[in-house]
Every structure is written in C-alpha cells, then in structure tokens.
Motif scaffolding. Structure first.
Motif, PDB file in Angstrom:
ATOM      1  N   LEU A 122      34.609  35.735  36.255  1.00  0.00           N
ATOM      2  CA  LEU A 122      35.838  35.105  36.755  1.00  0.00           C
ATOM      3  C   LEU A 122      36.207  35.609  38.149  1.00  0.00           C
ATOM      4  O   LEU A 122      36.730  34.848  38.963  1.00  0.00           O
ATOM      5  N   ALA A 123      35.918  36.871  38.433  1.00  0.00           N
ATOM      6  CA  ALA A 123      36.180  37.400  39.777  1.00  0.00           C
ATOM      7  C   ALA A 123      35.319  36.666  40.802  1.00  0.00           C
ATOM      8  O   ALA A 123      35.785  36.337  41.897  1.00  0.00           O
ATOM      9  N   GLN A 124      34.075  36.403  40.439  1.00  0.00           N
ATOM     10  CA  GLN A 124      33.188  35.668  41.346  1.00  0.00           C
ATOM     11  C   GLN A 124      33.649  34.229  41.517  1.00  0.00           C
ATOM     12  O   GLN A 124      33.639  33.698  42.630  1.00  0.00           O
ATOM     13  N   ILE A 125      34.081  33.597  40.428  1.00  0.00           N
ATOM     14  CA  ILE A 125      34.573  32.213  40.504  1.00  0.00           C
ATOM     15  C   ILE A 125      35.820  32.132  41.378  1.00  0.00           C
ATOM     16  O   ILE A 125      35.948  31.244  42.218  1.00  0.00           O
ATOM     17  N   SER A 126      36.739  33.068  41.170  1.00  0.00           N
ATOM     18  CA  SER A 126      38.004  33.041  41.923  1.00  0.00           C
ATOM     19  C   SER A 126      37.820  33.467  43.371  1.00  0.00           C
ATOM     20  O   SER A 126      38.629  33.131  44.228  1.00  0.00           O
ATOM     21  N   ASP A 127      36.764  34.223  43.635  1.00  0.00           N
ATOM     22  CA  ASP A 127      36.496  34.790  44.970  1.00  0.00           C
ATOM     23  C   ASP A 127      37.722  35.553  45.487  1.00  0.00           C
ATOM     24  O   ASP A 127      38.049  35.505  46.667  1.00  0.00           O
ATOM     25  N   ASN A 128      38.376  36.252  44.558  1.00  0.00           N
ATOM     26  CA  ASN A 128      39.580  37.014  44.880  1.00  0.00           C
ATOM     27  C   ASN A 128      39.202  38.485  45.017  1.00  0.00           C
ATOM     28  O   ASN A 128      38.665  39.075  44.074  1.00  0.00           O
ATOM     29  N   ILE A 129      39.480  39.071  46.164  1.00  0.00           N
ATOM     30  CA  ILE A 129      39.070  40.453  46.443  1.00  0.00           C
ATOM     31  C   ILE A 129      39.727  41.436  45.478  1.00  0.00           C
ATOM     32  O   ILE A 129      39.088  42.405  45.045  1.00  0.00           O
ATOM     33  N   THR A 130      40.975  41.201  45.101  1.00  0.00           N
ATOM     34  CA  THR A 130      41.653  42.112  44.174  1.00  0.00           C
ATOM     35  C   THR A 130      40.976  42.085  42.808  1.00  0.00           C
ATOM     36  O   THR A 130      40.747  43.144  42.203  1.00  0.00           O
ATOM     37  N   ALA A 131      40.635  40.901  42.335  1.00  0.00           N
ATOM     38  CA  ALA A 131      39.939  40.786  41.045  1.00  0.00           C
ATOM     39  C   ALA A 131      38.584  41.487  41.111  1.00  0.00           C
ATOM     40  O   ALA A 131      38.185  42.175  40.170  1.00  0.00           O
ATOM     41  N   LYS A 132      37.880  41.325  42.225  1.00  0.00           N
ATOM     42  CA  LYS A 132      36.578  41.976  42.393  1.00  0.00           C
ATOM     43  C   LYS A 132      36.716  43.498  42.407  1.00  0.00           C
ATOM     44  O   LYS A 132      35.908  44.214  41.818  1.00  0.00           O
ATOM     45  N   LEU A 133      37.759  44.004  43.075  1.00  0.00           N
ATOM     46  CA  LEU A 133      37.981  45.455  43.129  1.00  0.00           C
ATOM     47  C   LEU A 133      38.339  46.029  41.759  1.00  0.00           C
ATOM     48  O   LEU A 133      37.828  47.091  41.377  1.00  0.00           O
TER      49      LEU A 133
END
Length: 125
Positions: free
Chosen positions: A89-100
């Motif tokens: 989901l972090a990859q789908i959203s491309d959201n840096i906070t989710a990735k961190l």
C-alpha cells in the motif's frame, strides 16, 4: 467555490482524524502497552479503509505488524506478512510517510530478532 471549500474541509478533517487515531496508537506503543496499541491501530486501519486513505491504511498495517511482534515474539512470520501488506500500500500510495513507517517497522522487528544487518538496511532506506 463554496462547494470546493466544503469538499476540501471534509478531506482535511478526515486526514486529521486518521492522524489522531494513529497518534493514539503510537503513544500506546511508546508506553509498551501493546494490547491497547493493537486496538487503536485496528481502529485507525478500519477508519482509513472506510475513508479510502491508502497511506493511512499502509501506516496502520506497518504499525500493526510491528506491534504484534513486540507483543508476541513467536509471531515473526505473521508480523512480517502484515508489514508487507503495508509495503504494497505504501508503494501504491507513493506516500513518503507511509514508506518511512514501513521501513521503520521492518527495521524494528529485524533489530528485535537480532538481524542487525537487515535492520540497518531498513533504517537506512
């Protein structure tokens, strides 16, 4: 213009509510109250799913897997699977906070397991 402002206000309030739920979870994790943290994380996940906040759902899954492992060290595989759902989901959203959050969760469970080299790879991402 009034409709646009109203729509923006709803989105802003929805994200604010998601942040509050996740913050409650983090406070419980910080106090090592893992069972209560899991309850709050599941609440945040349900809210984010309902509101279609992919980044919030990703963060919730990452925190859920990490906290489940903190609570029961025998559940490494299950925790890793939950965190990997958050990775997708972090990859789908491309959201840096989710990735961190996702990298932090992966790093933490590997560090606790004693896999320091793997943990450092996640902490450095």
């Amino acid at each position: 213009m009034e409709t646009l402002n109203k729509d923006f206000s709803v989105v802003k309030n929805t994200k604010t509510e998601a942040k509050k739920l996740i913050s409650k979870s983090l406070a419980k994790i910080n106090n090592q109250n893992f069972s209560d943290a899991i309850i709050h994380i599941r609440e945040a996940e349900a809210f984010c799913n309902k509101e279609k906040l992919t980044e919030g759902t990703s963060i919730s899954l990452s925190l859920l897997g990490m906290t489940q492992y903190f609570e029961d060290k025998s559940k490494f595989s299950e925790a890793l699977a939950t965190i990997h759902d958050g990775t997708q989901l972090a990859q789908i959203s491309d959201n840096i906070t989710a990735k961190l959050f996702n990298e932090l969760a992966l790093g933490n469970i590997h560090f606790c397991k004693g896999d320091n080299d793997i943990a450092l790879l996640h902490f450095n991402n």
